[in-house]
Enzyme design. Structure first.
Site, mmCIF file in Angstrom:
data_model
loop_
_atom_site.group_PDB
_atom_site.id
_atom_site.type_symbol
_atom_site.label_atom_id
_atom_site.label_comp_id
_atom_site.label_asym_id
_atom_site.label_seq_id
_atom_site.Cartn_x
_atom_site.Cartn_y
_atom_site.Cartn_z
ATOM 1 N N VAL A 198 0.826 -1.209 0.000
ATOM 2 C CA VAL A 198 0.000 0.000 0.000
ATOM 3 C C VAL A 198 0.858 1.257 0.000
ATOM 4 O O VAL A 198 0.674 2.167 -0.800
ATOM 5 C CB VAL A 198 -0.948 0.003 1.213
ATOM 6 C CG1 VAL A 198 -1.727 1.320 1.288
ATOM 7 C CG2 VAL A 198 -1.904 -1.175 1.154
ATOM 8 N N ASP B 69 10.200 3.113 6.653
ATOM 9 C CA ASP B 69 9.892 1.724 6.991
ATOM 10 C C ASP B 69 10.878 1.264 8.054
ATOM 11 O O ASP B 69 12.056 1.669 8.037
ATOM 12 C CB ASP B 69 9.998 0.826 5.755
ATOM 13 C CG ASP B 69 9.244 -0.483 5.936
ATOM 14 O OD1 ASP B 69 8.134 -0.618 5.383
ATOM 15 O OD2 ASP B 69 9.763 -1.377 6.639
ATOM 16 N N ARG C 35 14.570 -3.365 3.514
ATOM 17 C CA ARG C 35 13.571 -2.842 2.575
ATOM 18 C C ARG C 35 14.013 -1.474 2.048
ATOM 19 O O ARG C 35 13.893 -1.190 0.848
ATOM 20 C CB ARG C 35 12.221 -2.732 3.282
ATOM 21 C CG ARG C 35 11.096 -2.098 2.474
ATOM 22 C CD ARG C 35 10.614 -2.986 1.374
ATOM 23 N NE ARG C 35 9.354 -2.512 0.792
ATOM 24 C CZ ARG C 35 8.961 -2.797 -0.436
ATOM 25 N NH1 ARG C 35 9.702 -3.573 -1.219
ATOM 26 N NH2 ARG C 35 7.819 -2.347 -0.902
ATOM 27 N N THR D 75 -2.769 -4.317 9.326
ATOM 28 C CA THR D 75 -3.613 -4.531 10.504
ATOM 29 C C THR D 75 -4.119 -5.975 10.470
ATOM 30 O O THR D 75 -5.220 -6.243 9.986
ATOM 31 C CB THR D 75 -4.798 -3.538 10.522
ATOM 32 O OG1 THR D 75 -5.377 -3.462 9.196
ATOM 33 C CG2 THR D 75 -4.357 -2.159 10.943
ATOM 34 N N THR E 131 -6.677 -0.585 7.246
ATOM 35 C CA THR E 131 -8.059 -1.007 7.473
ATOM 36 C C THR E 131 -8.289 -1.269 8.951
ATOM 37 O O THR E 131 -7.561 -2.042 9.580
ATOM 38 C CB THR E 131 -8.373 -2.280 6.672
ATOM 39 O OG1 THR E 131 -8.108 -2.032 5.297
ATOM 40 C CG2 THR E 131 -9.827 -2.680 6.840
ATOM 41 N N CYS F 96 -6.589 -8.785 3.460
ATOM 42 C CA CYS F 96 -7.810 -7.973 3.452
ATOM 43 C C CYS F 96 -9.069 -8.806 3.653
ATOM 44 O O CYS F 96 -9.662 -8.782 4.724
ATOM 45 C CB CYS F 96 -7.916 -7.190 2.136
ATOM 46 S SG CYS F 96 -6.709 -5.872 1.965
ATOM 47 N N ARG G 286 1.126 -13.431 2.684
ATOM 48 C CA ARG G 286 0.488 -13.136 3.971
ATOM 49 C C ARG G 286 -0.894 -13.775 4.071
ATOM 50 O O ARG G 286 -1.728 -13.623 3.191
ATOM 51 C CB ARG G 286 0.360 -11.616 4.160
ATOM 52 C CG ARG G 286 1.692 -10.913 4.375
ATOM 53 C CD ARG G 286 1.501 -9.420 4.457
ATOM 54 N NE ARG G 286 1.014 -8.861 3.201
ATOM 55 C CZ ARG G 286 0.580 -7.616 3.045
ATOM 56 N NH1 ARG G 286 0.558 -6.799 4.086
ATOM 57 N NH2 ARG G 286 0.176 -7.187 1.877
#
Length: 416
Positions: A12, A30, A35, A81, A116, A256, A327
């Site tokens: 995202v 981050d 990364r 989240t 979210t 999600c 994930r």
């Protein structure tokens, strides 16, 4: 002049940082130094942004040092989240990100959350942390907004600028400012919600609605299997009506759809309401991995194939096709269930990172397909699987189970 700090550079945060970095000063933060090193070298392991596109973000810099966020006057939080093993929202990444922002927050700054959450989380959970670590007062010294992410990992057609953006703010003036900020990069336009809670609720029901619809077709597949009817043929026939929704059965994982409904149900239960439809859909979808594995074992038994120590190949470990994201992949449920029967399971996935799979699931990916298997489960429809030499990995008795309806139905033993 807007200066933006983006906290979290995953699926995202990075596309957002790149789009804003084409026109505004952006610091991408981050906590993972590796990364940051990779992105600084033009490498995005999520494959959401290629090297050429990264290079177009001339005003974007990367850091793992939170001090570098101090010059920003807009902070956009895009951390994950997840839920814990008890299906309870895990807000630790969000709280830690809020602490990081709180320590560099100044008067007049605006903090926008994209992660979210359940309705009320921004103002009830995040704002107190910002106040505590900044010493500033909400809606007096600093302000907040919420603009839910709508990134679809691996989707090269629906990109950030072409997806309409919901925006909101902690008062009408801030709502306007947040909306105008996103309009700078969102070609598809924006929808300004009346409050942060409305925007939070809109996001969480988007995925809950999709989850319920998939649960419905998954339940249909369970019913039609008992009737000896091919679910995909039924859906193709029903889909000839103009208003029939084109959902297909499958494993529902990822960060999600398989997670967000639990945020909504958690908040509802805290208010004394026990959701029934949402949780029923979750139960069906969460149990599909075990069902697929038991169906494969049953087919093997019917074909007089031994189960214990049988070589079984699972094609794909990512949560969706043509994407390296592992994930909350529900393929692991299939693998673990097959192993519980005593089968020797190998996993092949050209999209997934072998080190990530080892770290996340304790699995070693097989590097190449060079033997025959008693059973093959196509769990993810990666484009690379179009080129598999099936004669090299299956015998006449091999069971081939197609979870995705990806293969020619004439070549498979069964499909979901």
């Amino acid at each position: 002049m807007e200066k933006i700090g983006i906290i979290g550079l995953g699926y995202v945060g990075l596309p957002l940082a790149v789009e804003f970095g084409k026109i505004l000063d952006v610091v991408g933060f981050d906590i993972n130094p590796t990364r940051i090193e990779e992105l600084s070298a033009g490498i995005d392991r999520t494959q959401e942004v290629d090297k050429d596109e990264l290079a177009t973000a001339k005003k974007l810099s990367f850091t793992s040092n939170p001090v570098d966020l101090h010059k920003a006057n807009y902070f956009i939080v895009t951390v994950p989240t997840p839920v814990d093993e008890y299906k309870t929202p895990d807000l630790l990444p969000l709280r830690k990100a809020s602490e990081t922002v709180g320590r560099v927050l100044k008067k007049g700054d605006i903090v926008i959350y994209e992660s979210t959450v359940y309705p009320g989380c921004t103002e009830e959970d995040c704002v107190p942390i910002l106040e505590k670590h900044s010493g500033l007062k909400f809606n007096v010294d600093f302000f907040c907004g919420y603009s839910p992410e709508r990134i679809n990992p691996g989707d090269k057609q629906h990109r950030l600028p072409t997806i309409k953006k919901v925006t909101s703010g902690s008062n009408p003036e801030i709502a306007d400012r947040v909306d105008q900020l996103y309009k700078k990069i969102i070609k598809a336009g924006t929808h300004k919600a009346s409050s942060i809670k409305v925007a939070e609720a809109a996001k969480v029901i988007e995925n809950a609605q999709r989850d319920i619809n998939i649960a419905f077709v998954n339940e249909l597949s369970l019913i039609f299997e008992k009737m000896g009817i091919d679910t995909h043929e039924v859906l193709n026939a029903a889909g000839t009506k103009w208003n029939f929704l084109p959902y297909k059965p499958g494993l529902v994982g990822g960060h999600c759809i398989g997670v967000d409904p639990y945020y909504l149900t958690y908040k509802a239960e805290s208010l004394g309401y026990h959701p029934e439809v949402i949780l029923a859909g979750r139960r069906i979808n969460d149990n599909m991995g075990a069902h697929i594995a038991s169906r494969v074992i049953k087919l093997m038994t019917q074909s007089d194939l031994p189960i214990n120590k049988a070589k079984v190949l699972v094609l794909g470990i990512t949560f969706k096709e043509n994407c390296p994201d592992i994930r909350n992949s529900k393929v692991i449920d299939v693998i673990r269930e097959l192993k519980s029967y005593g089968s020797d399971v190998e996993v092949f996935d050209p999209q997934a990172d072998a080190k990530d799979v080892e770290h996340e699931y304790g699995l070693t990916l097989t590097p190449a397909l060079n033997k025959k298997y008693s059973a093959i489960v196509l769990a993810v429809s990666h484009k690379e699987f179009n080129d598999i030499n099936w004669s090299a990995i299956k015998s006449e008795k091999t069971i081939v189970y197609d979870v995705k309806g990806f293969l020619d139905p004439k070549t498979v033993s069964a499909r979901l």
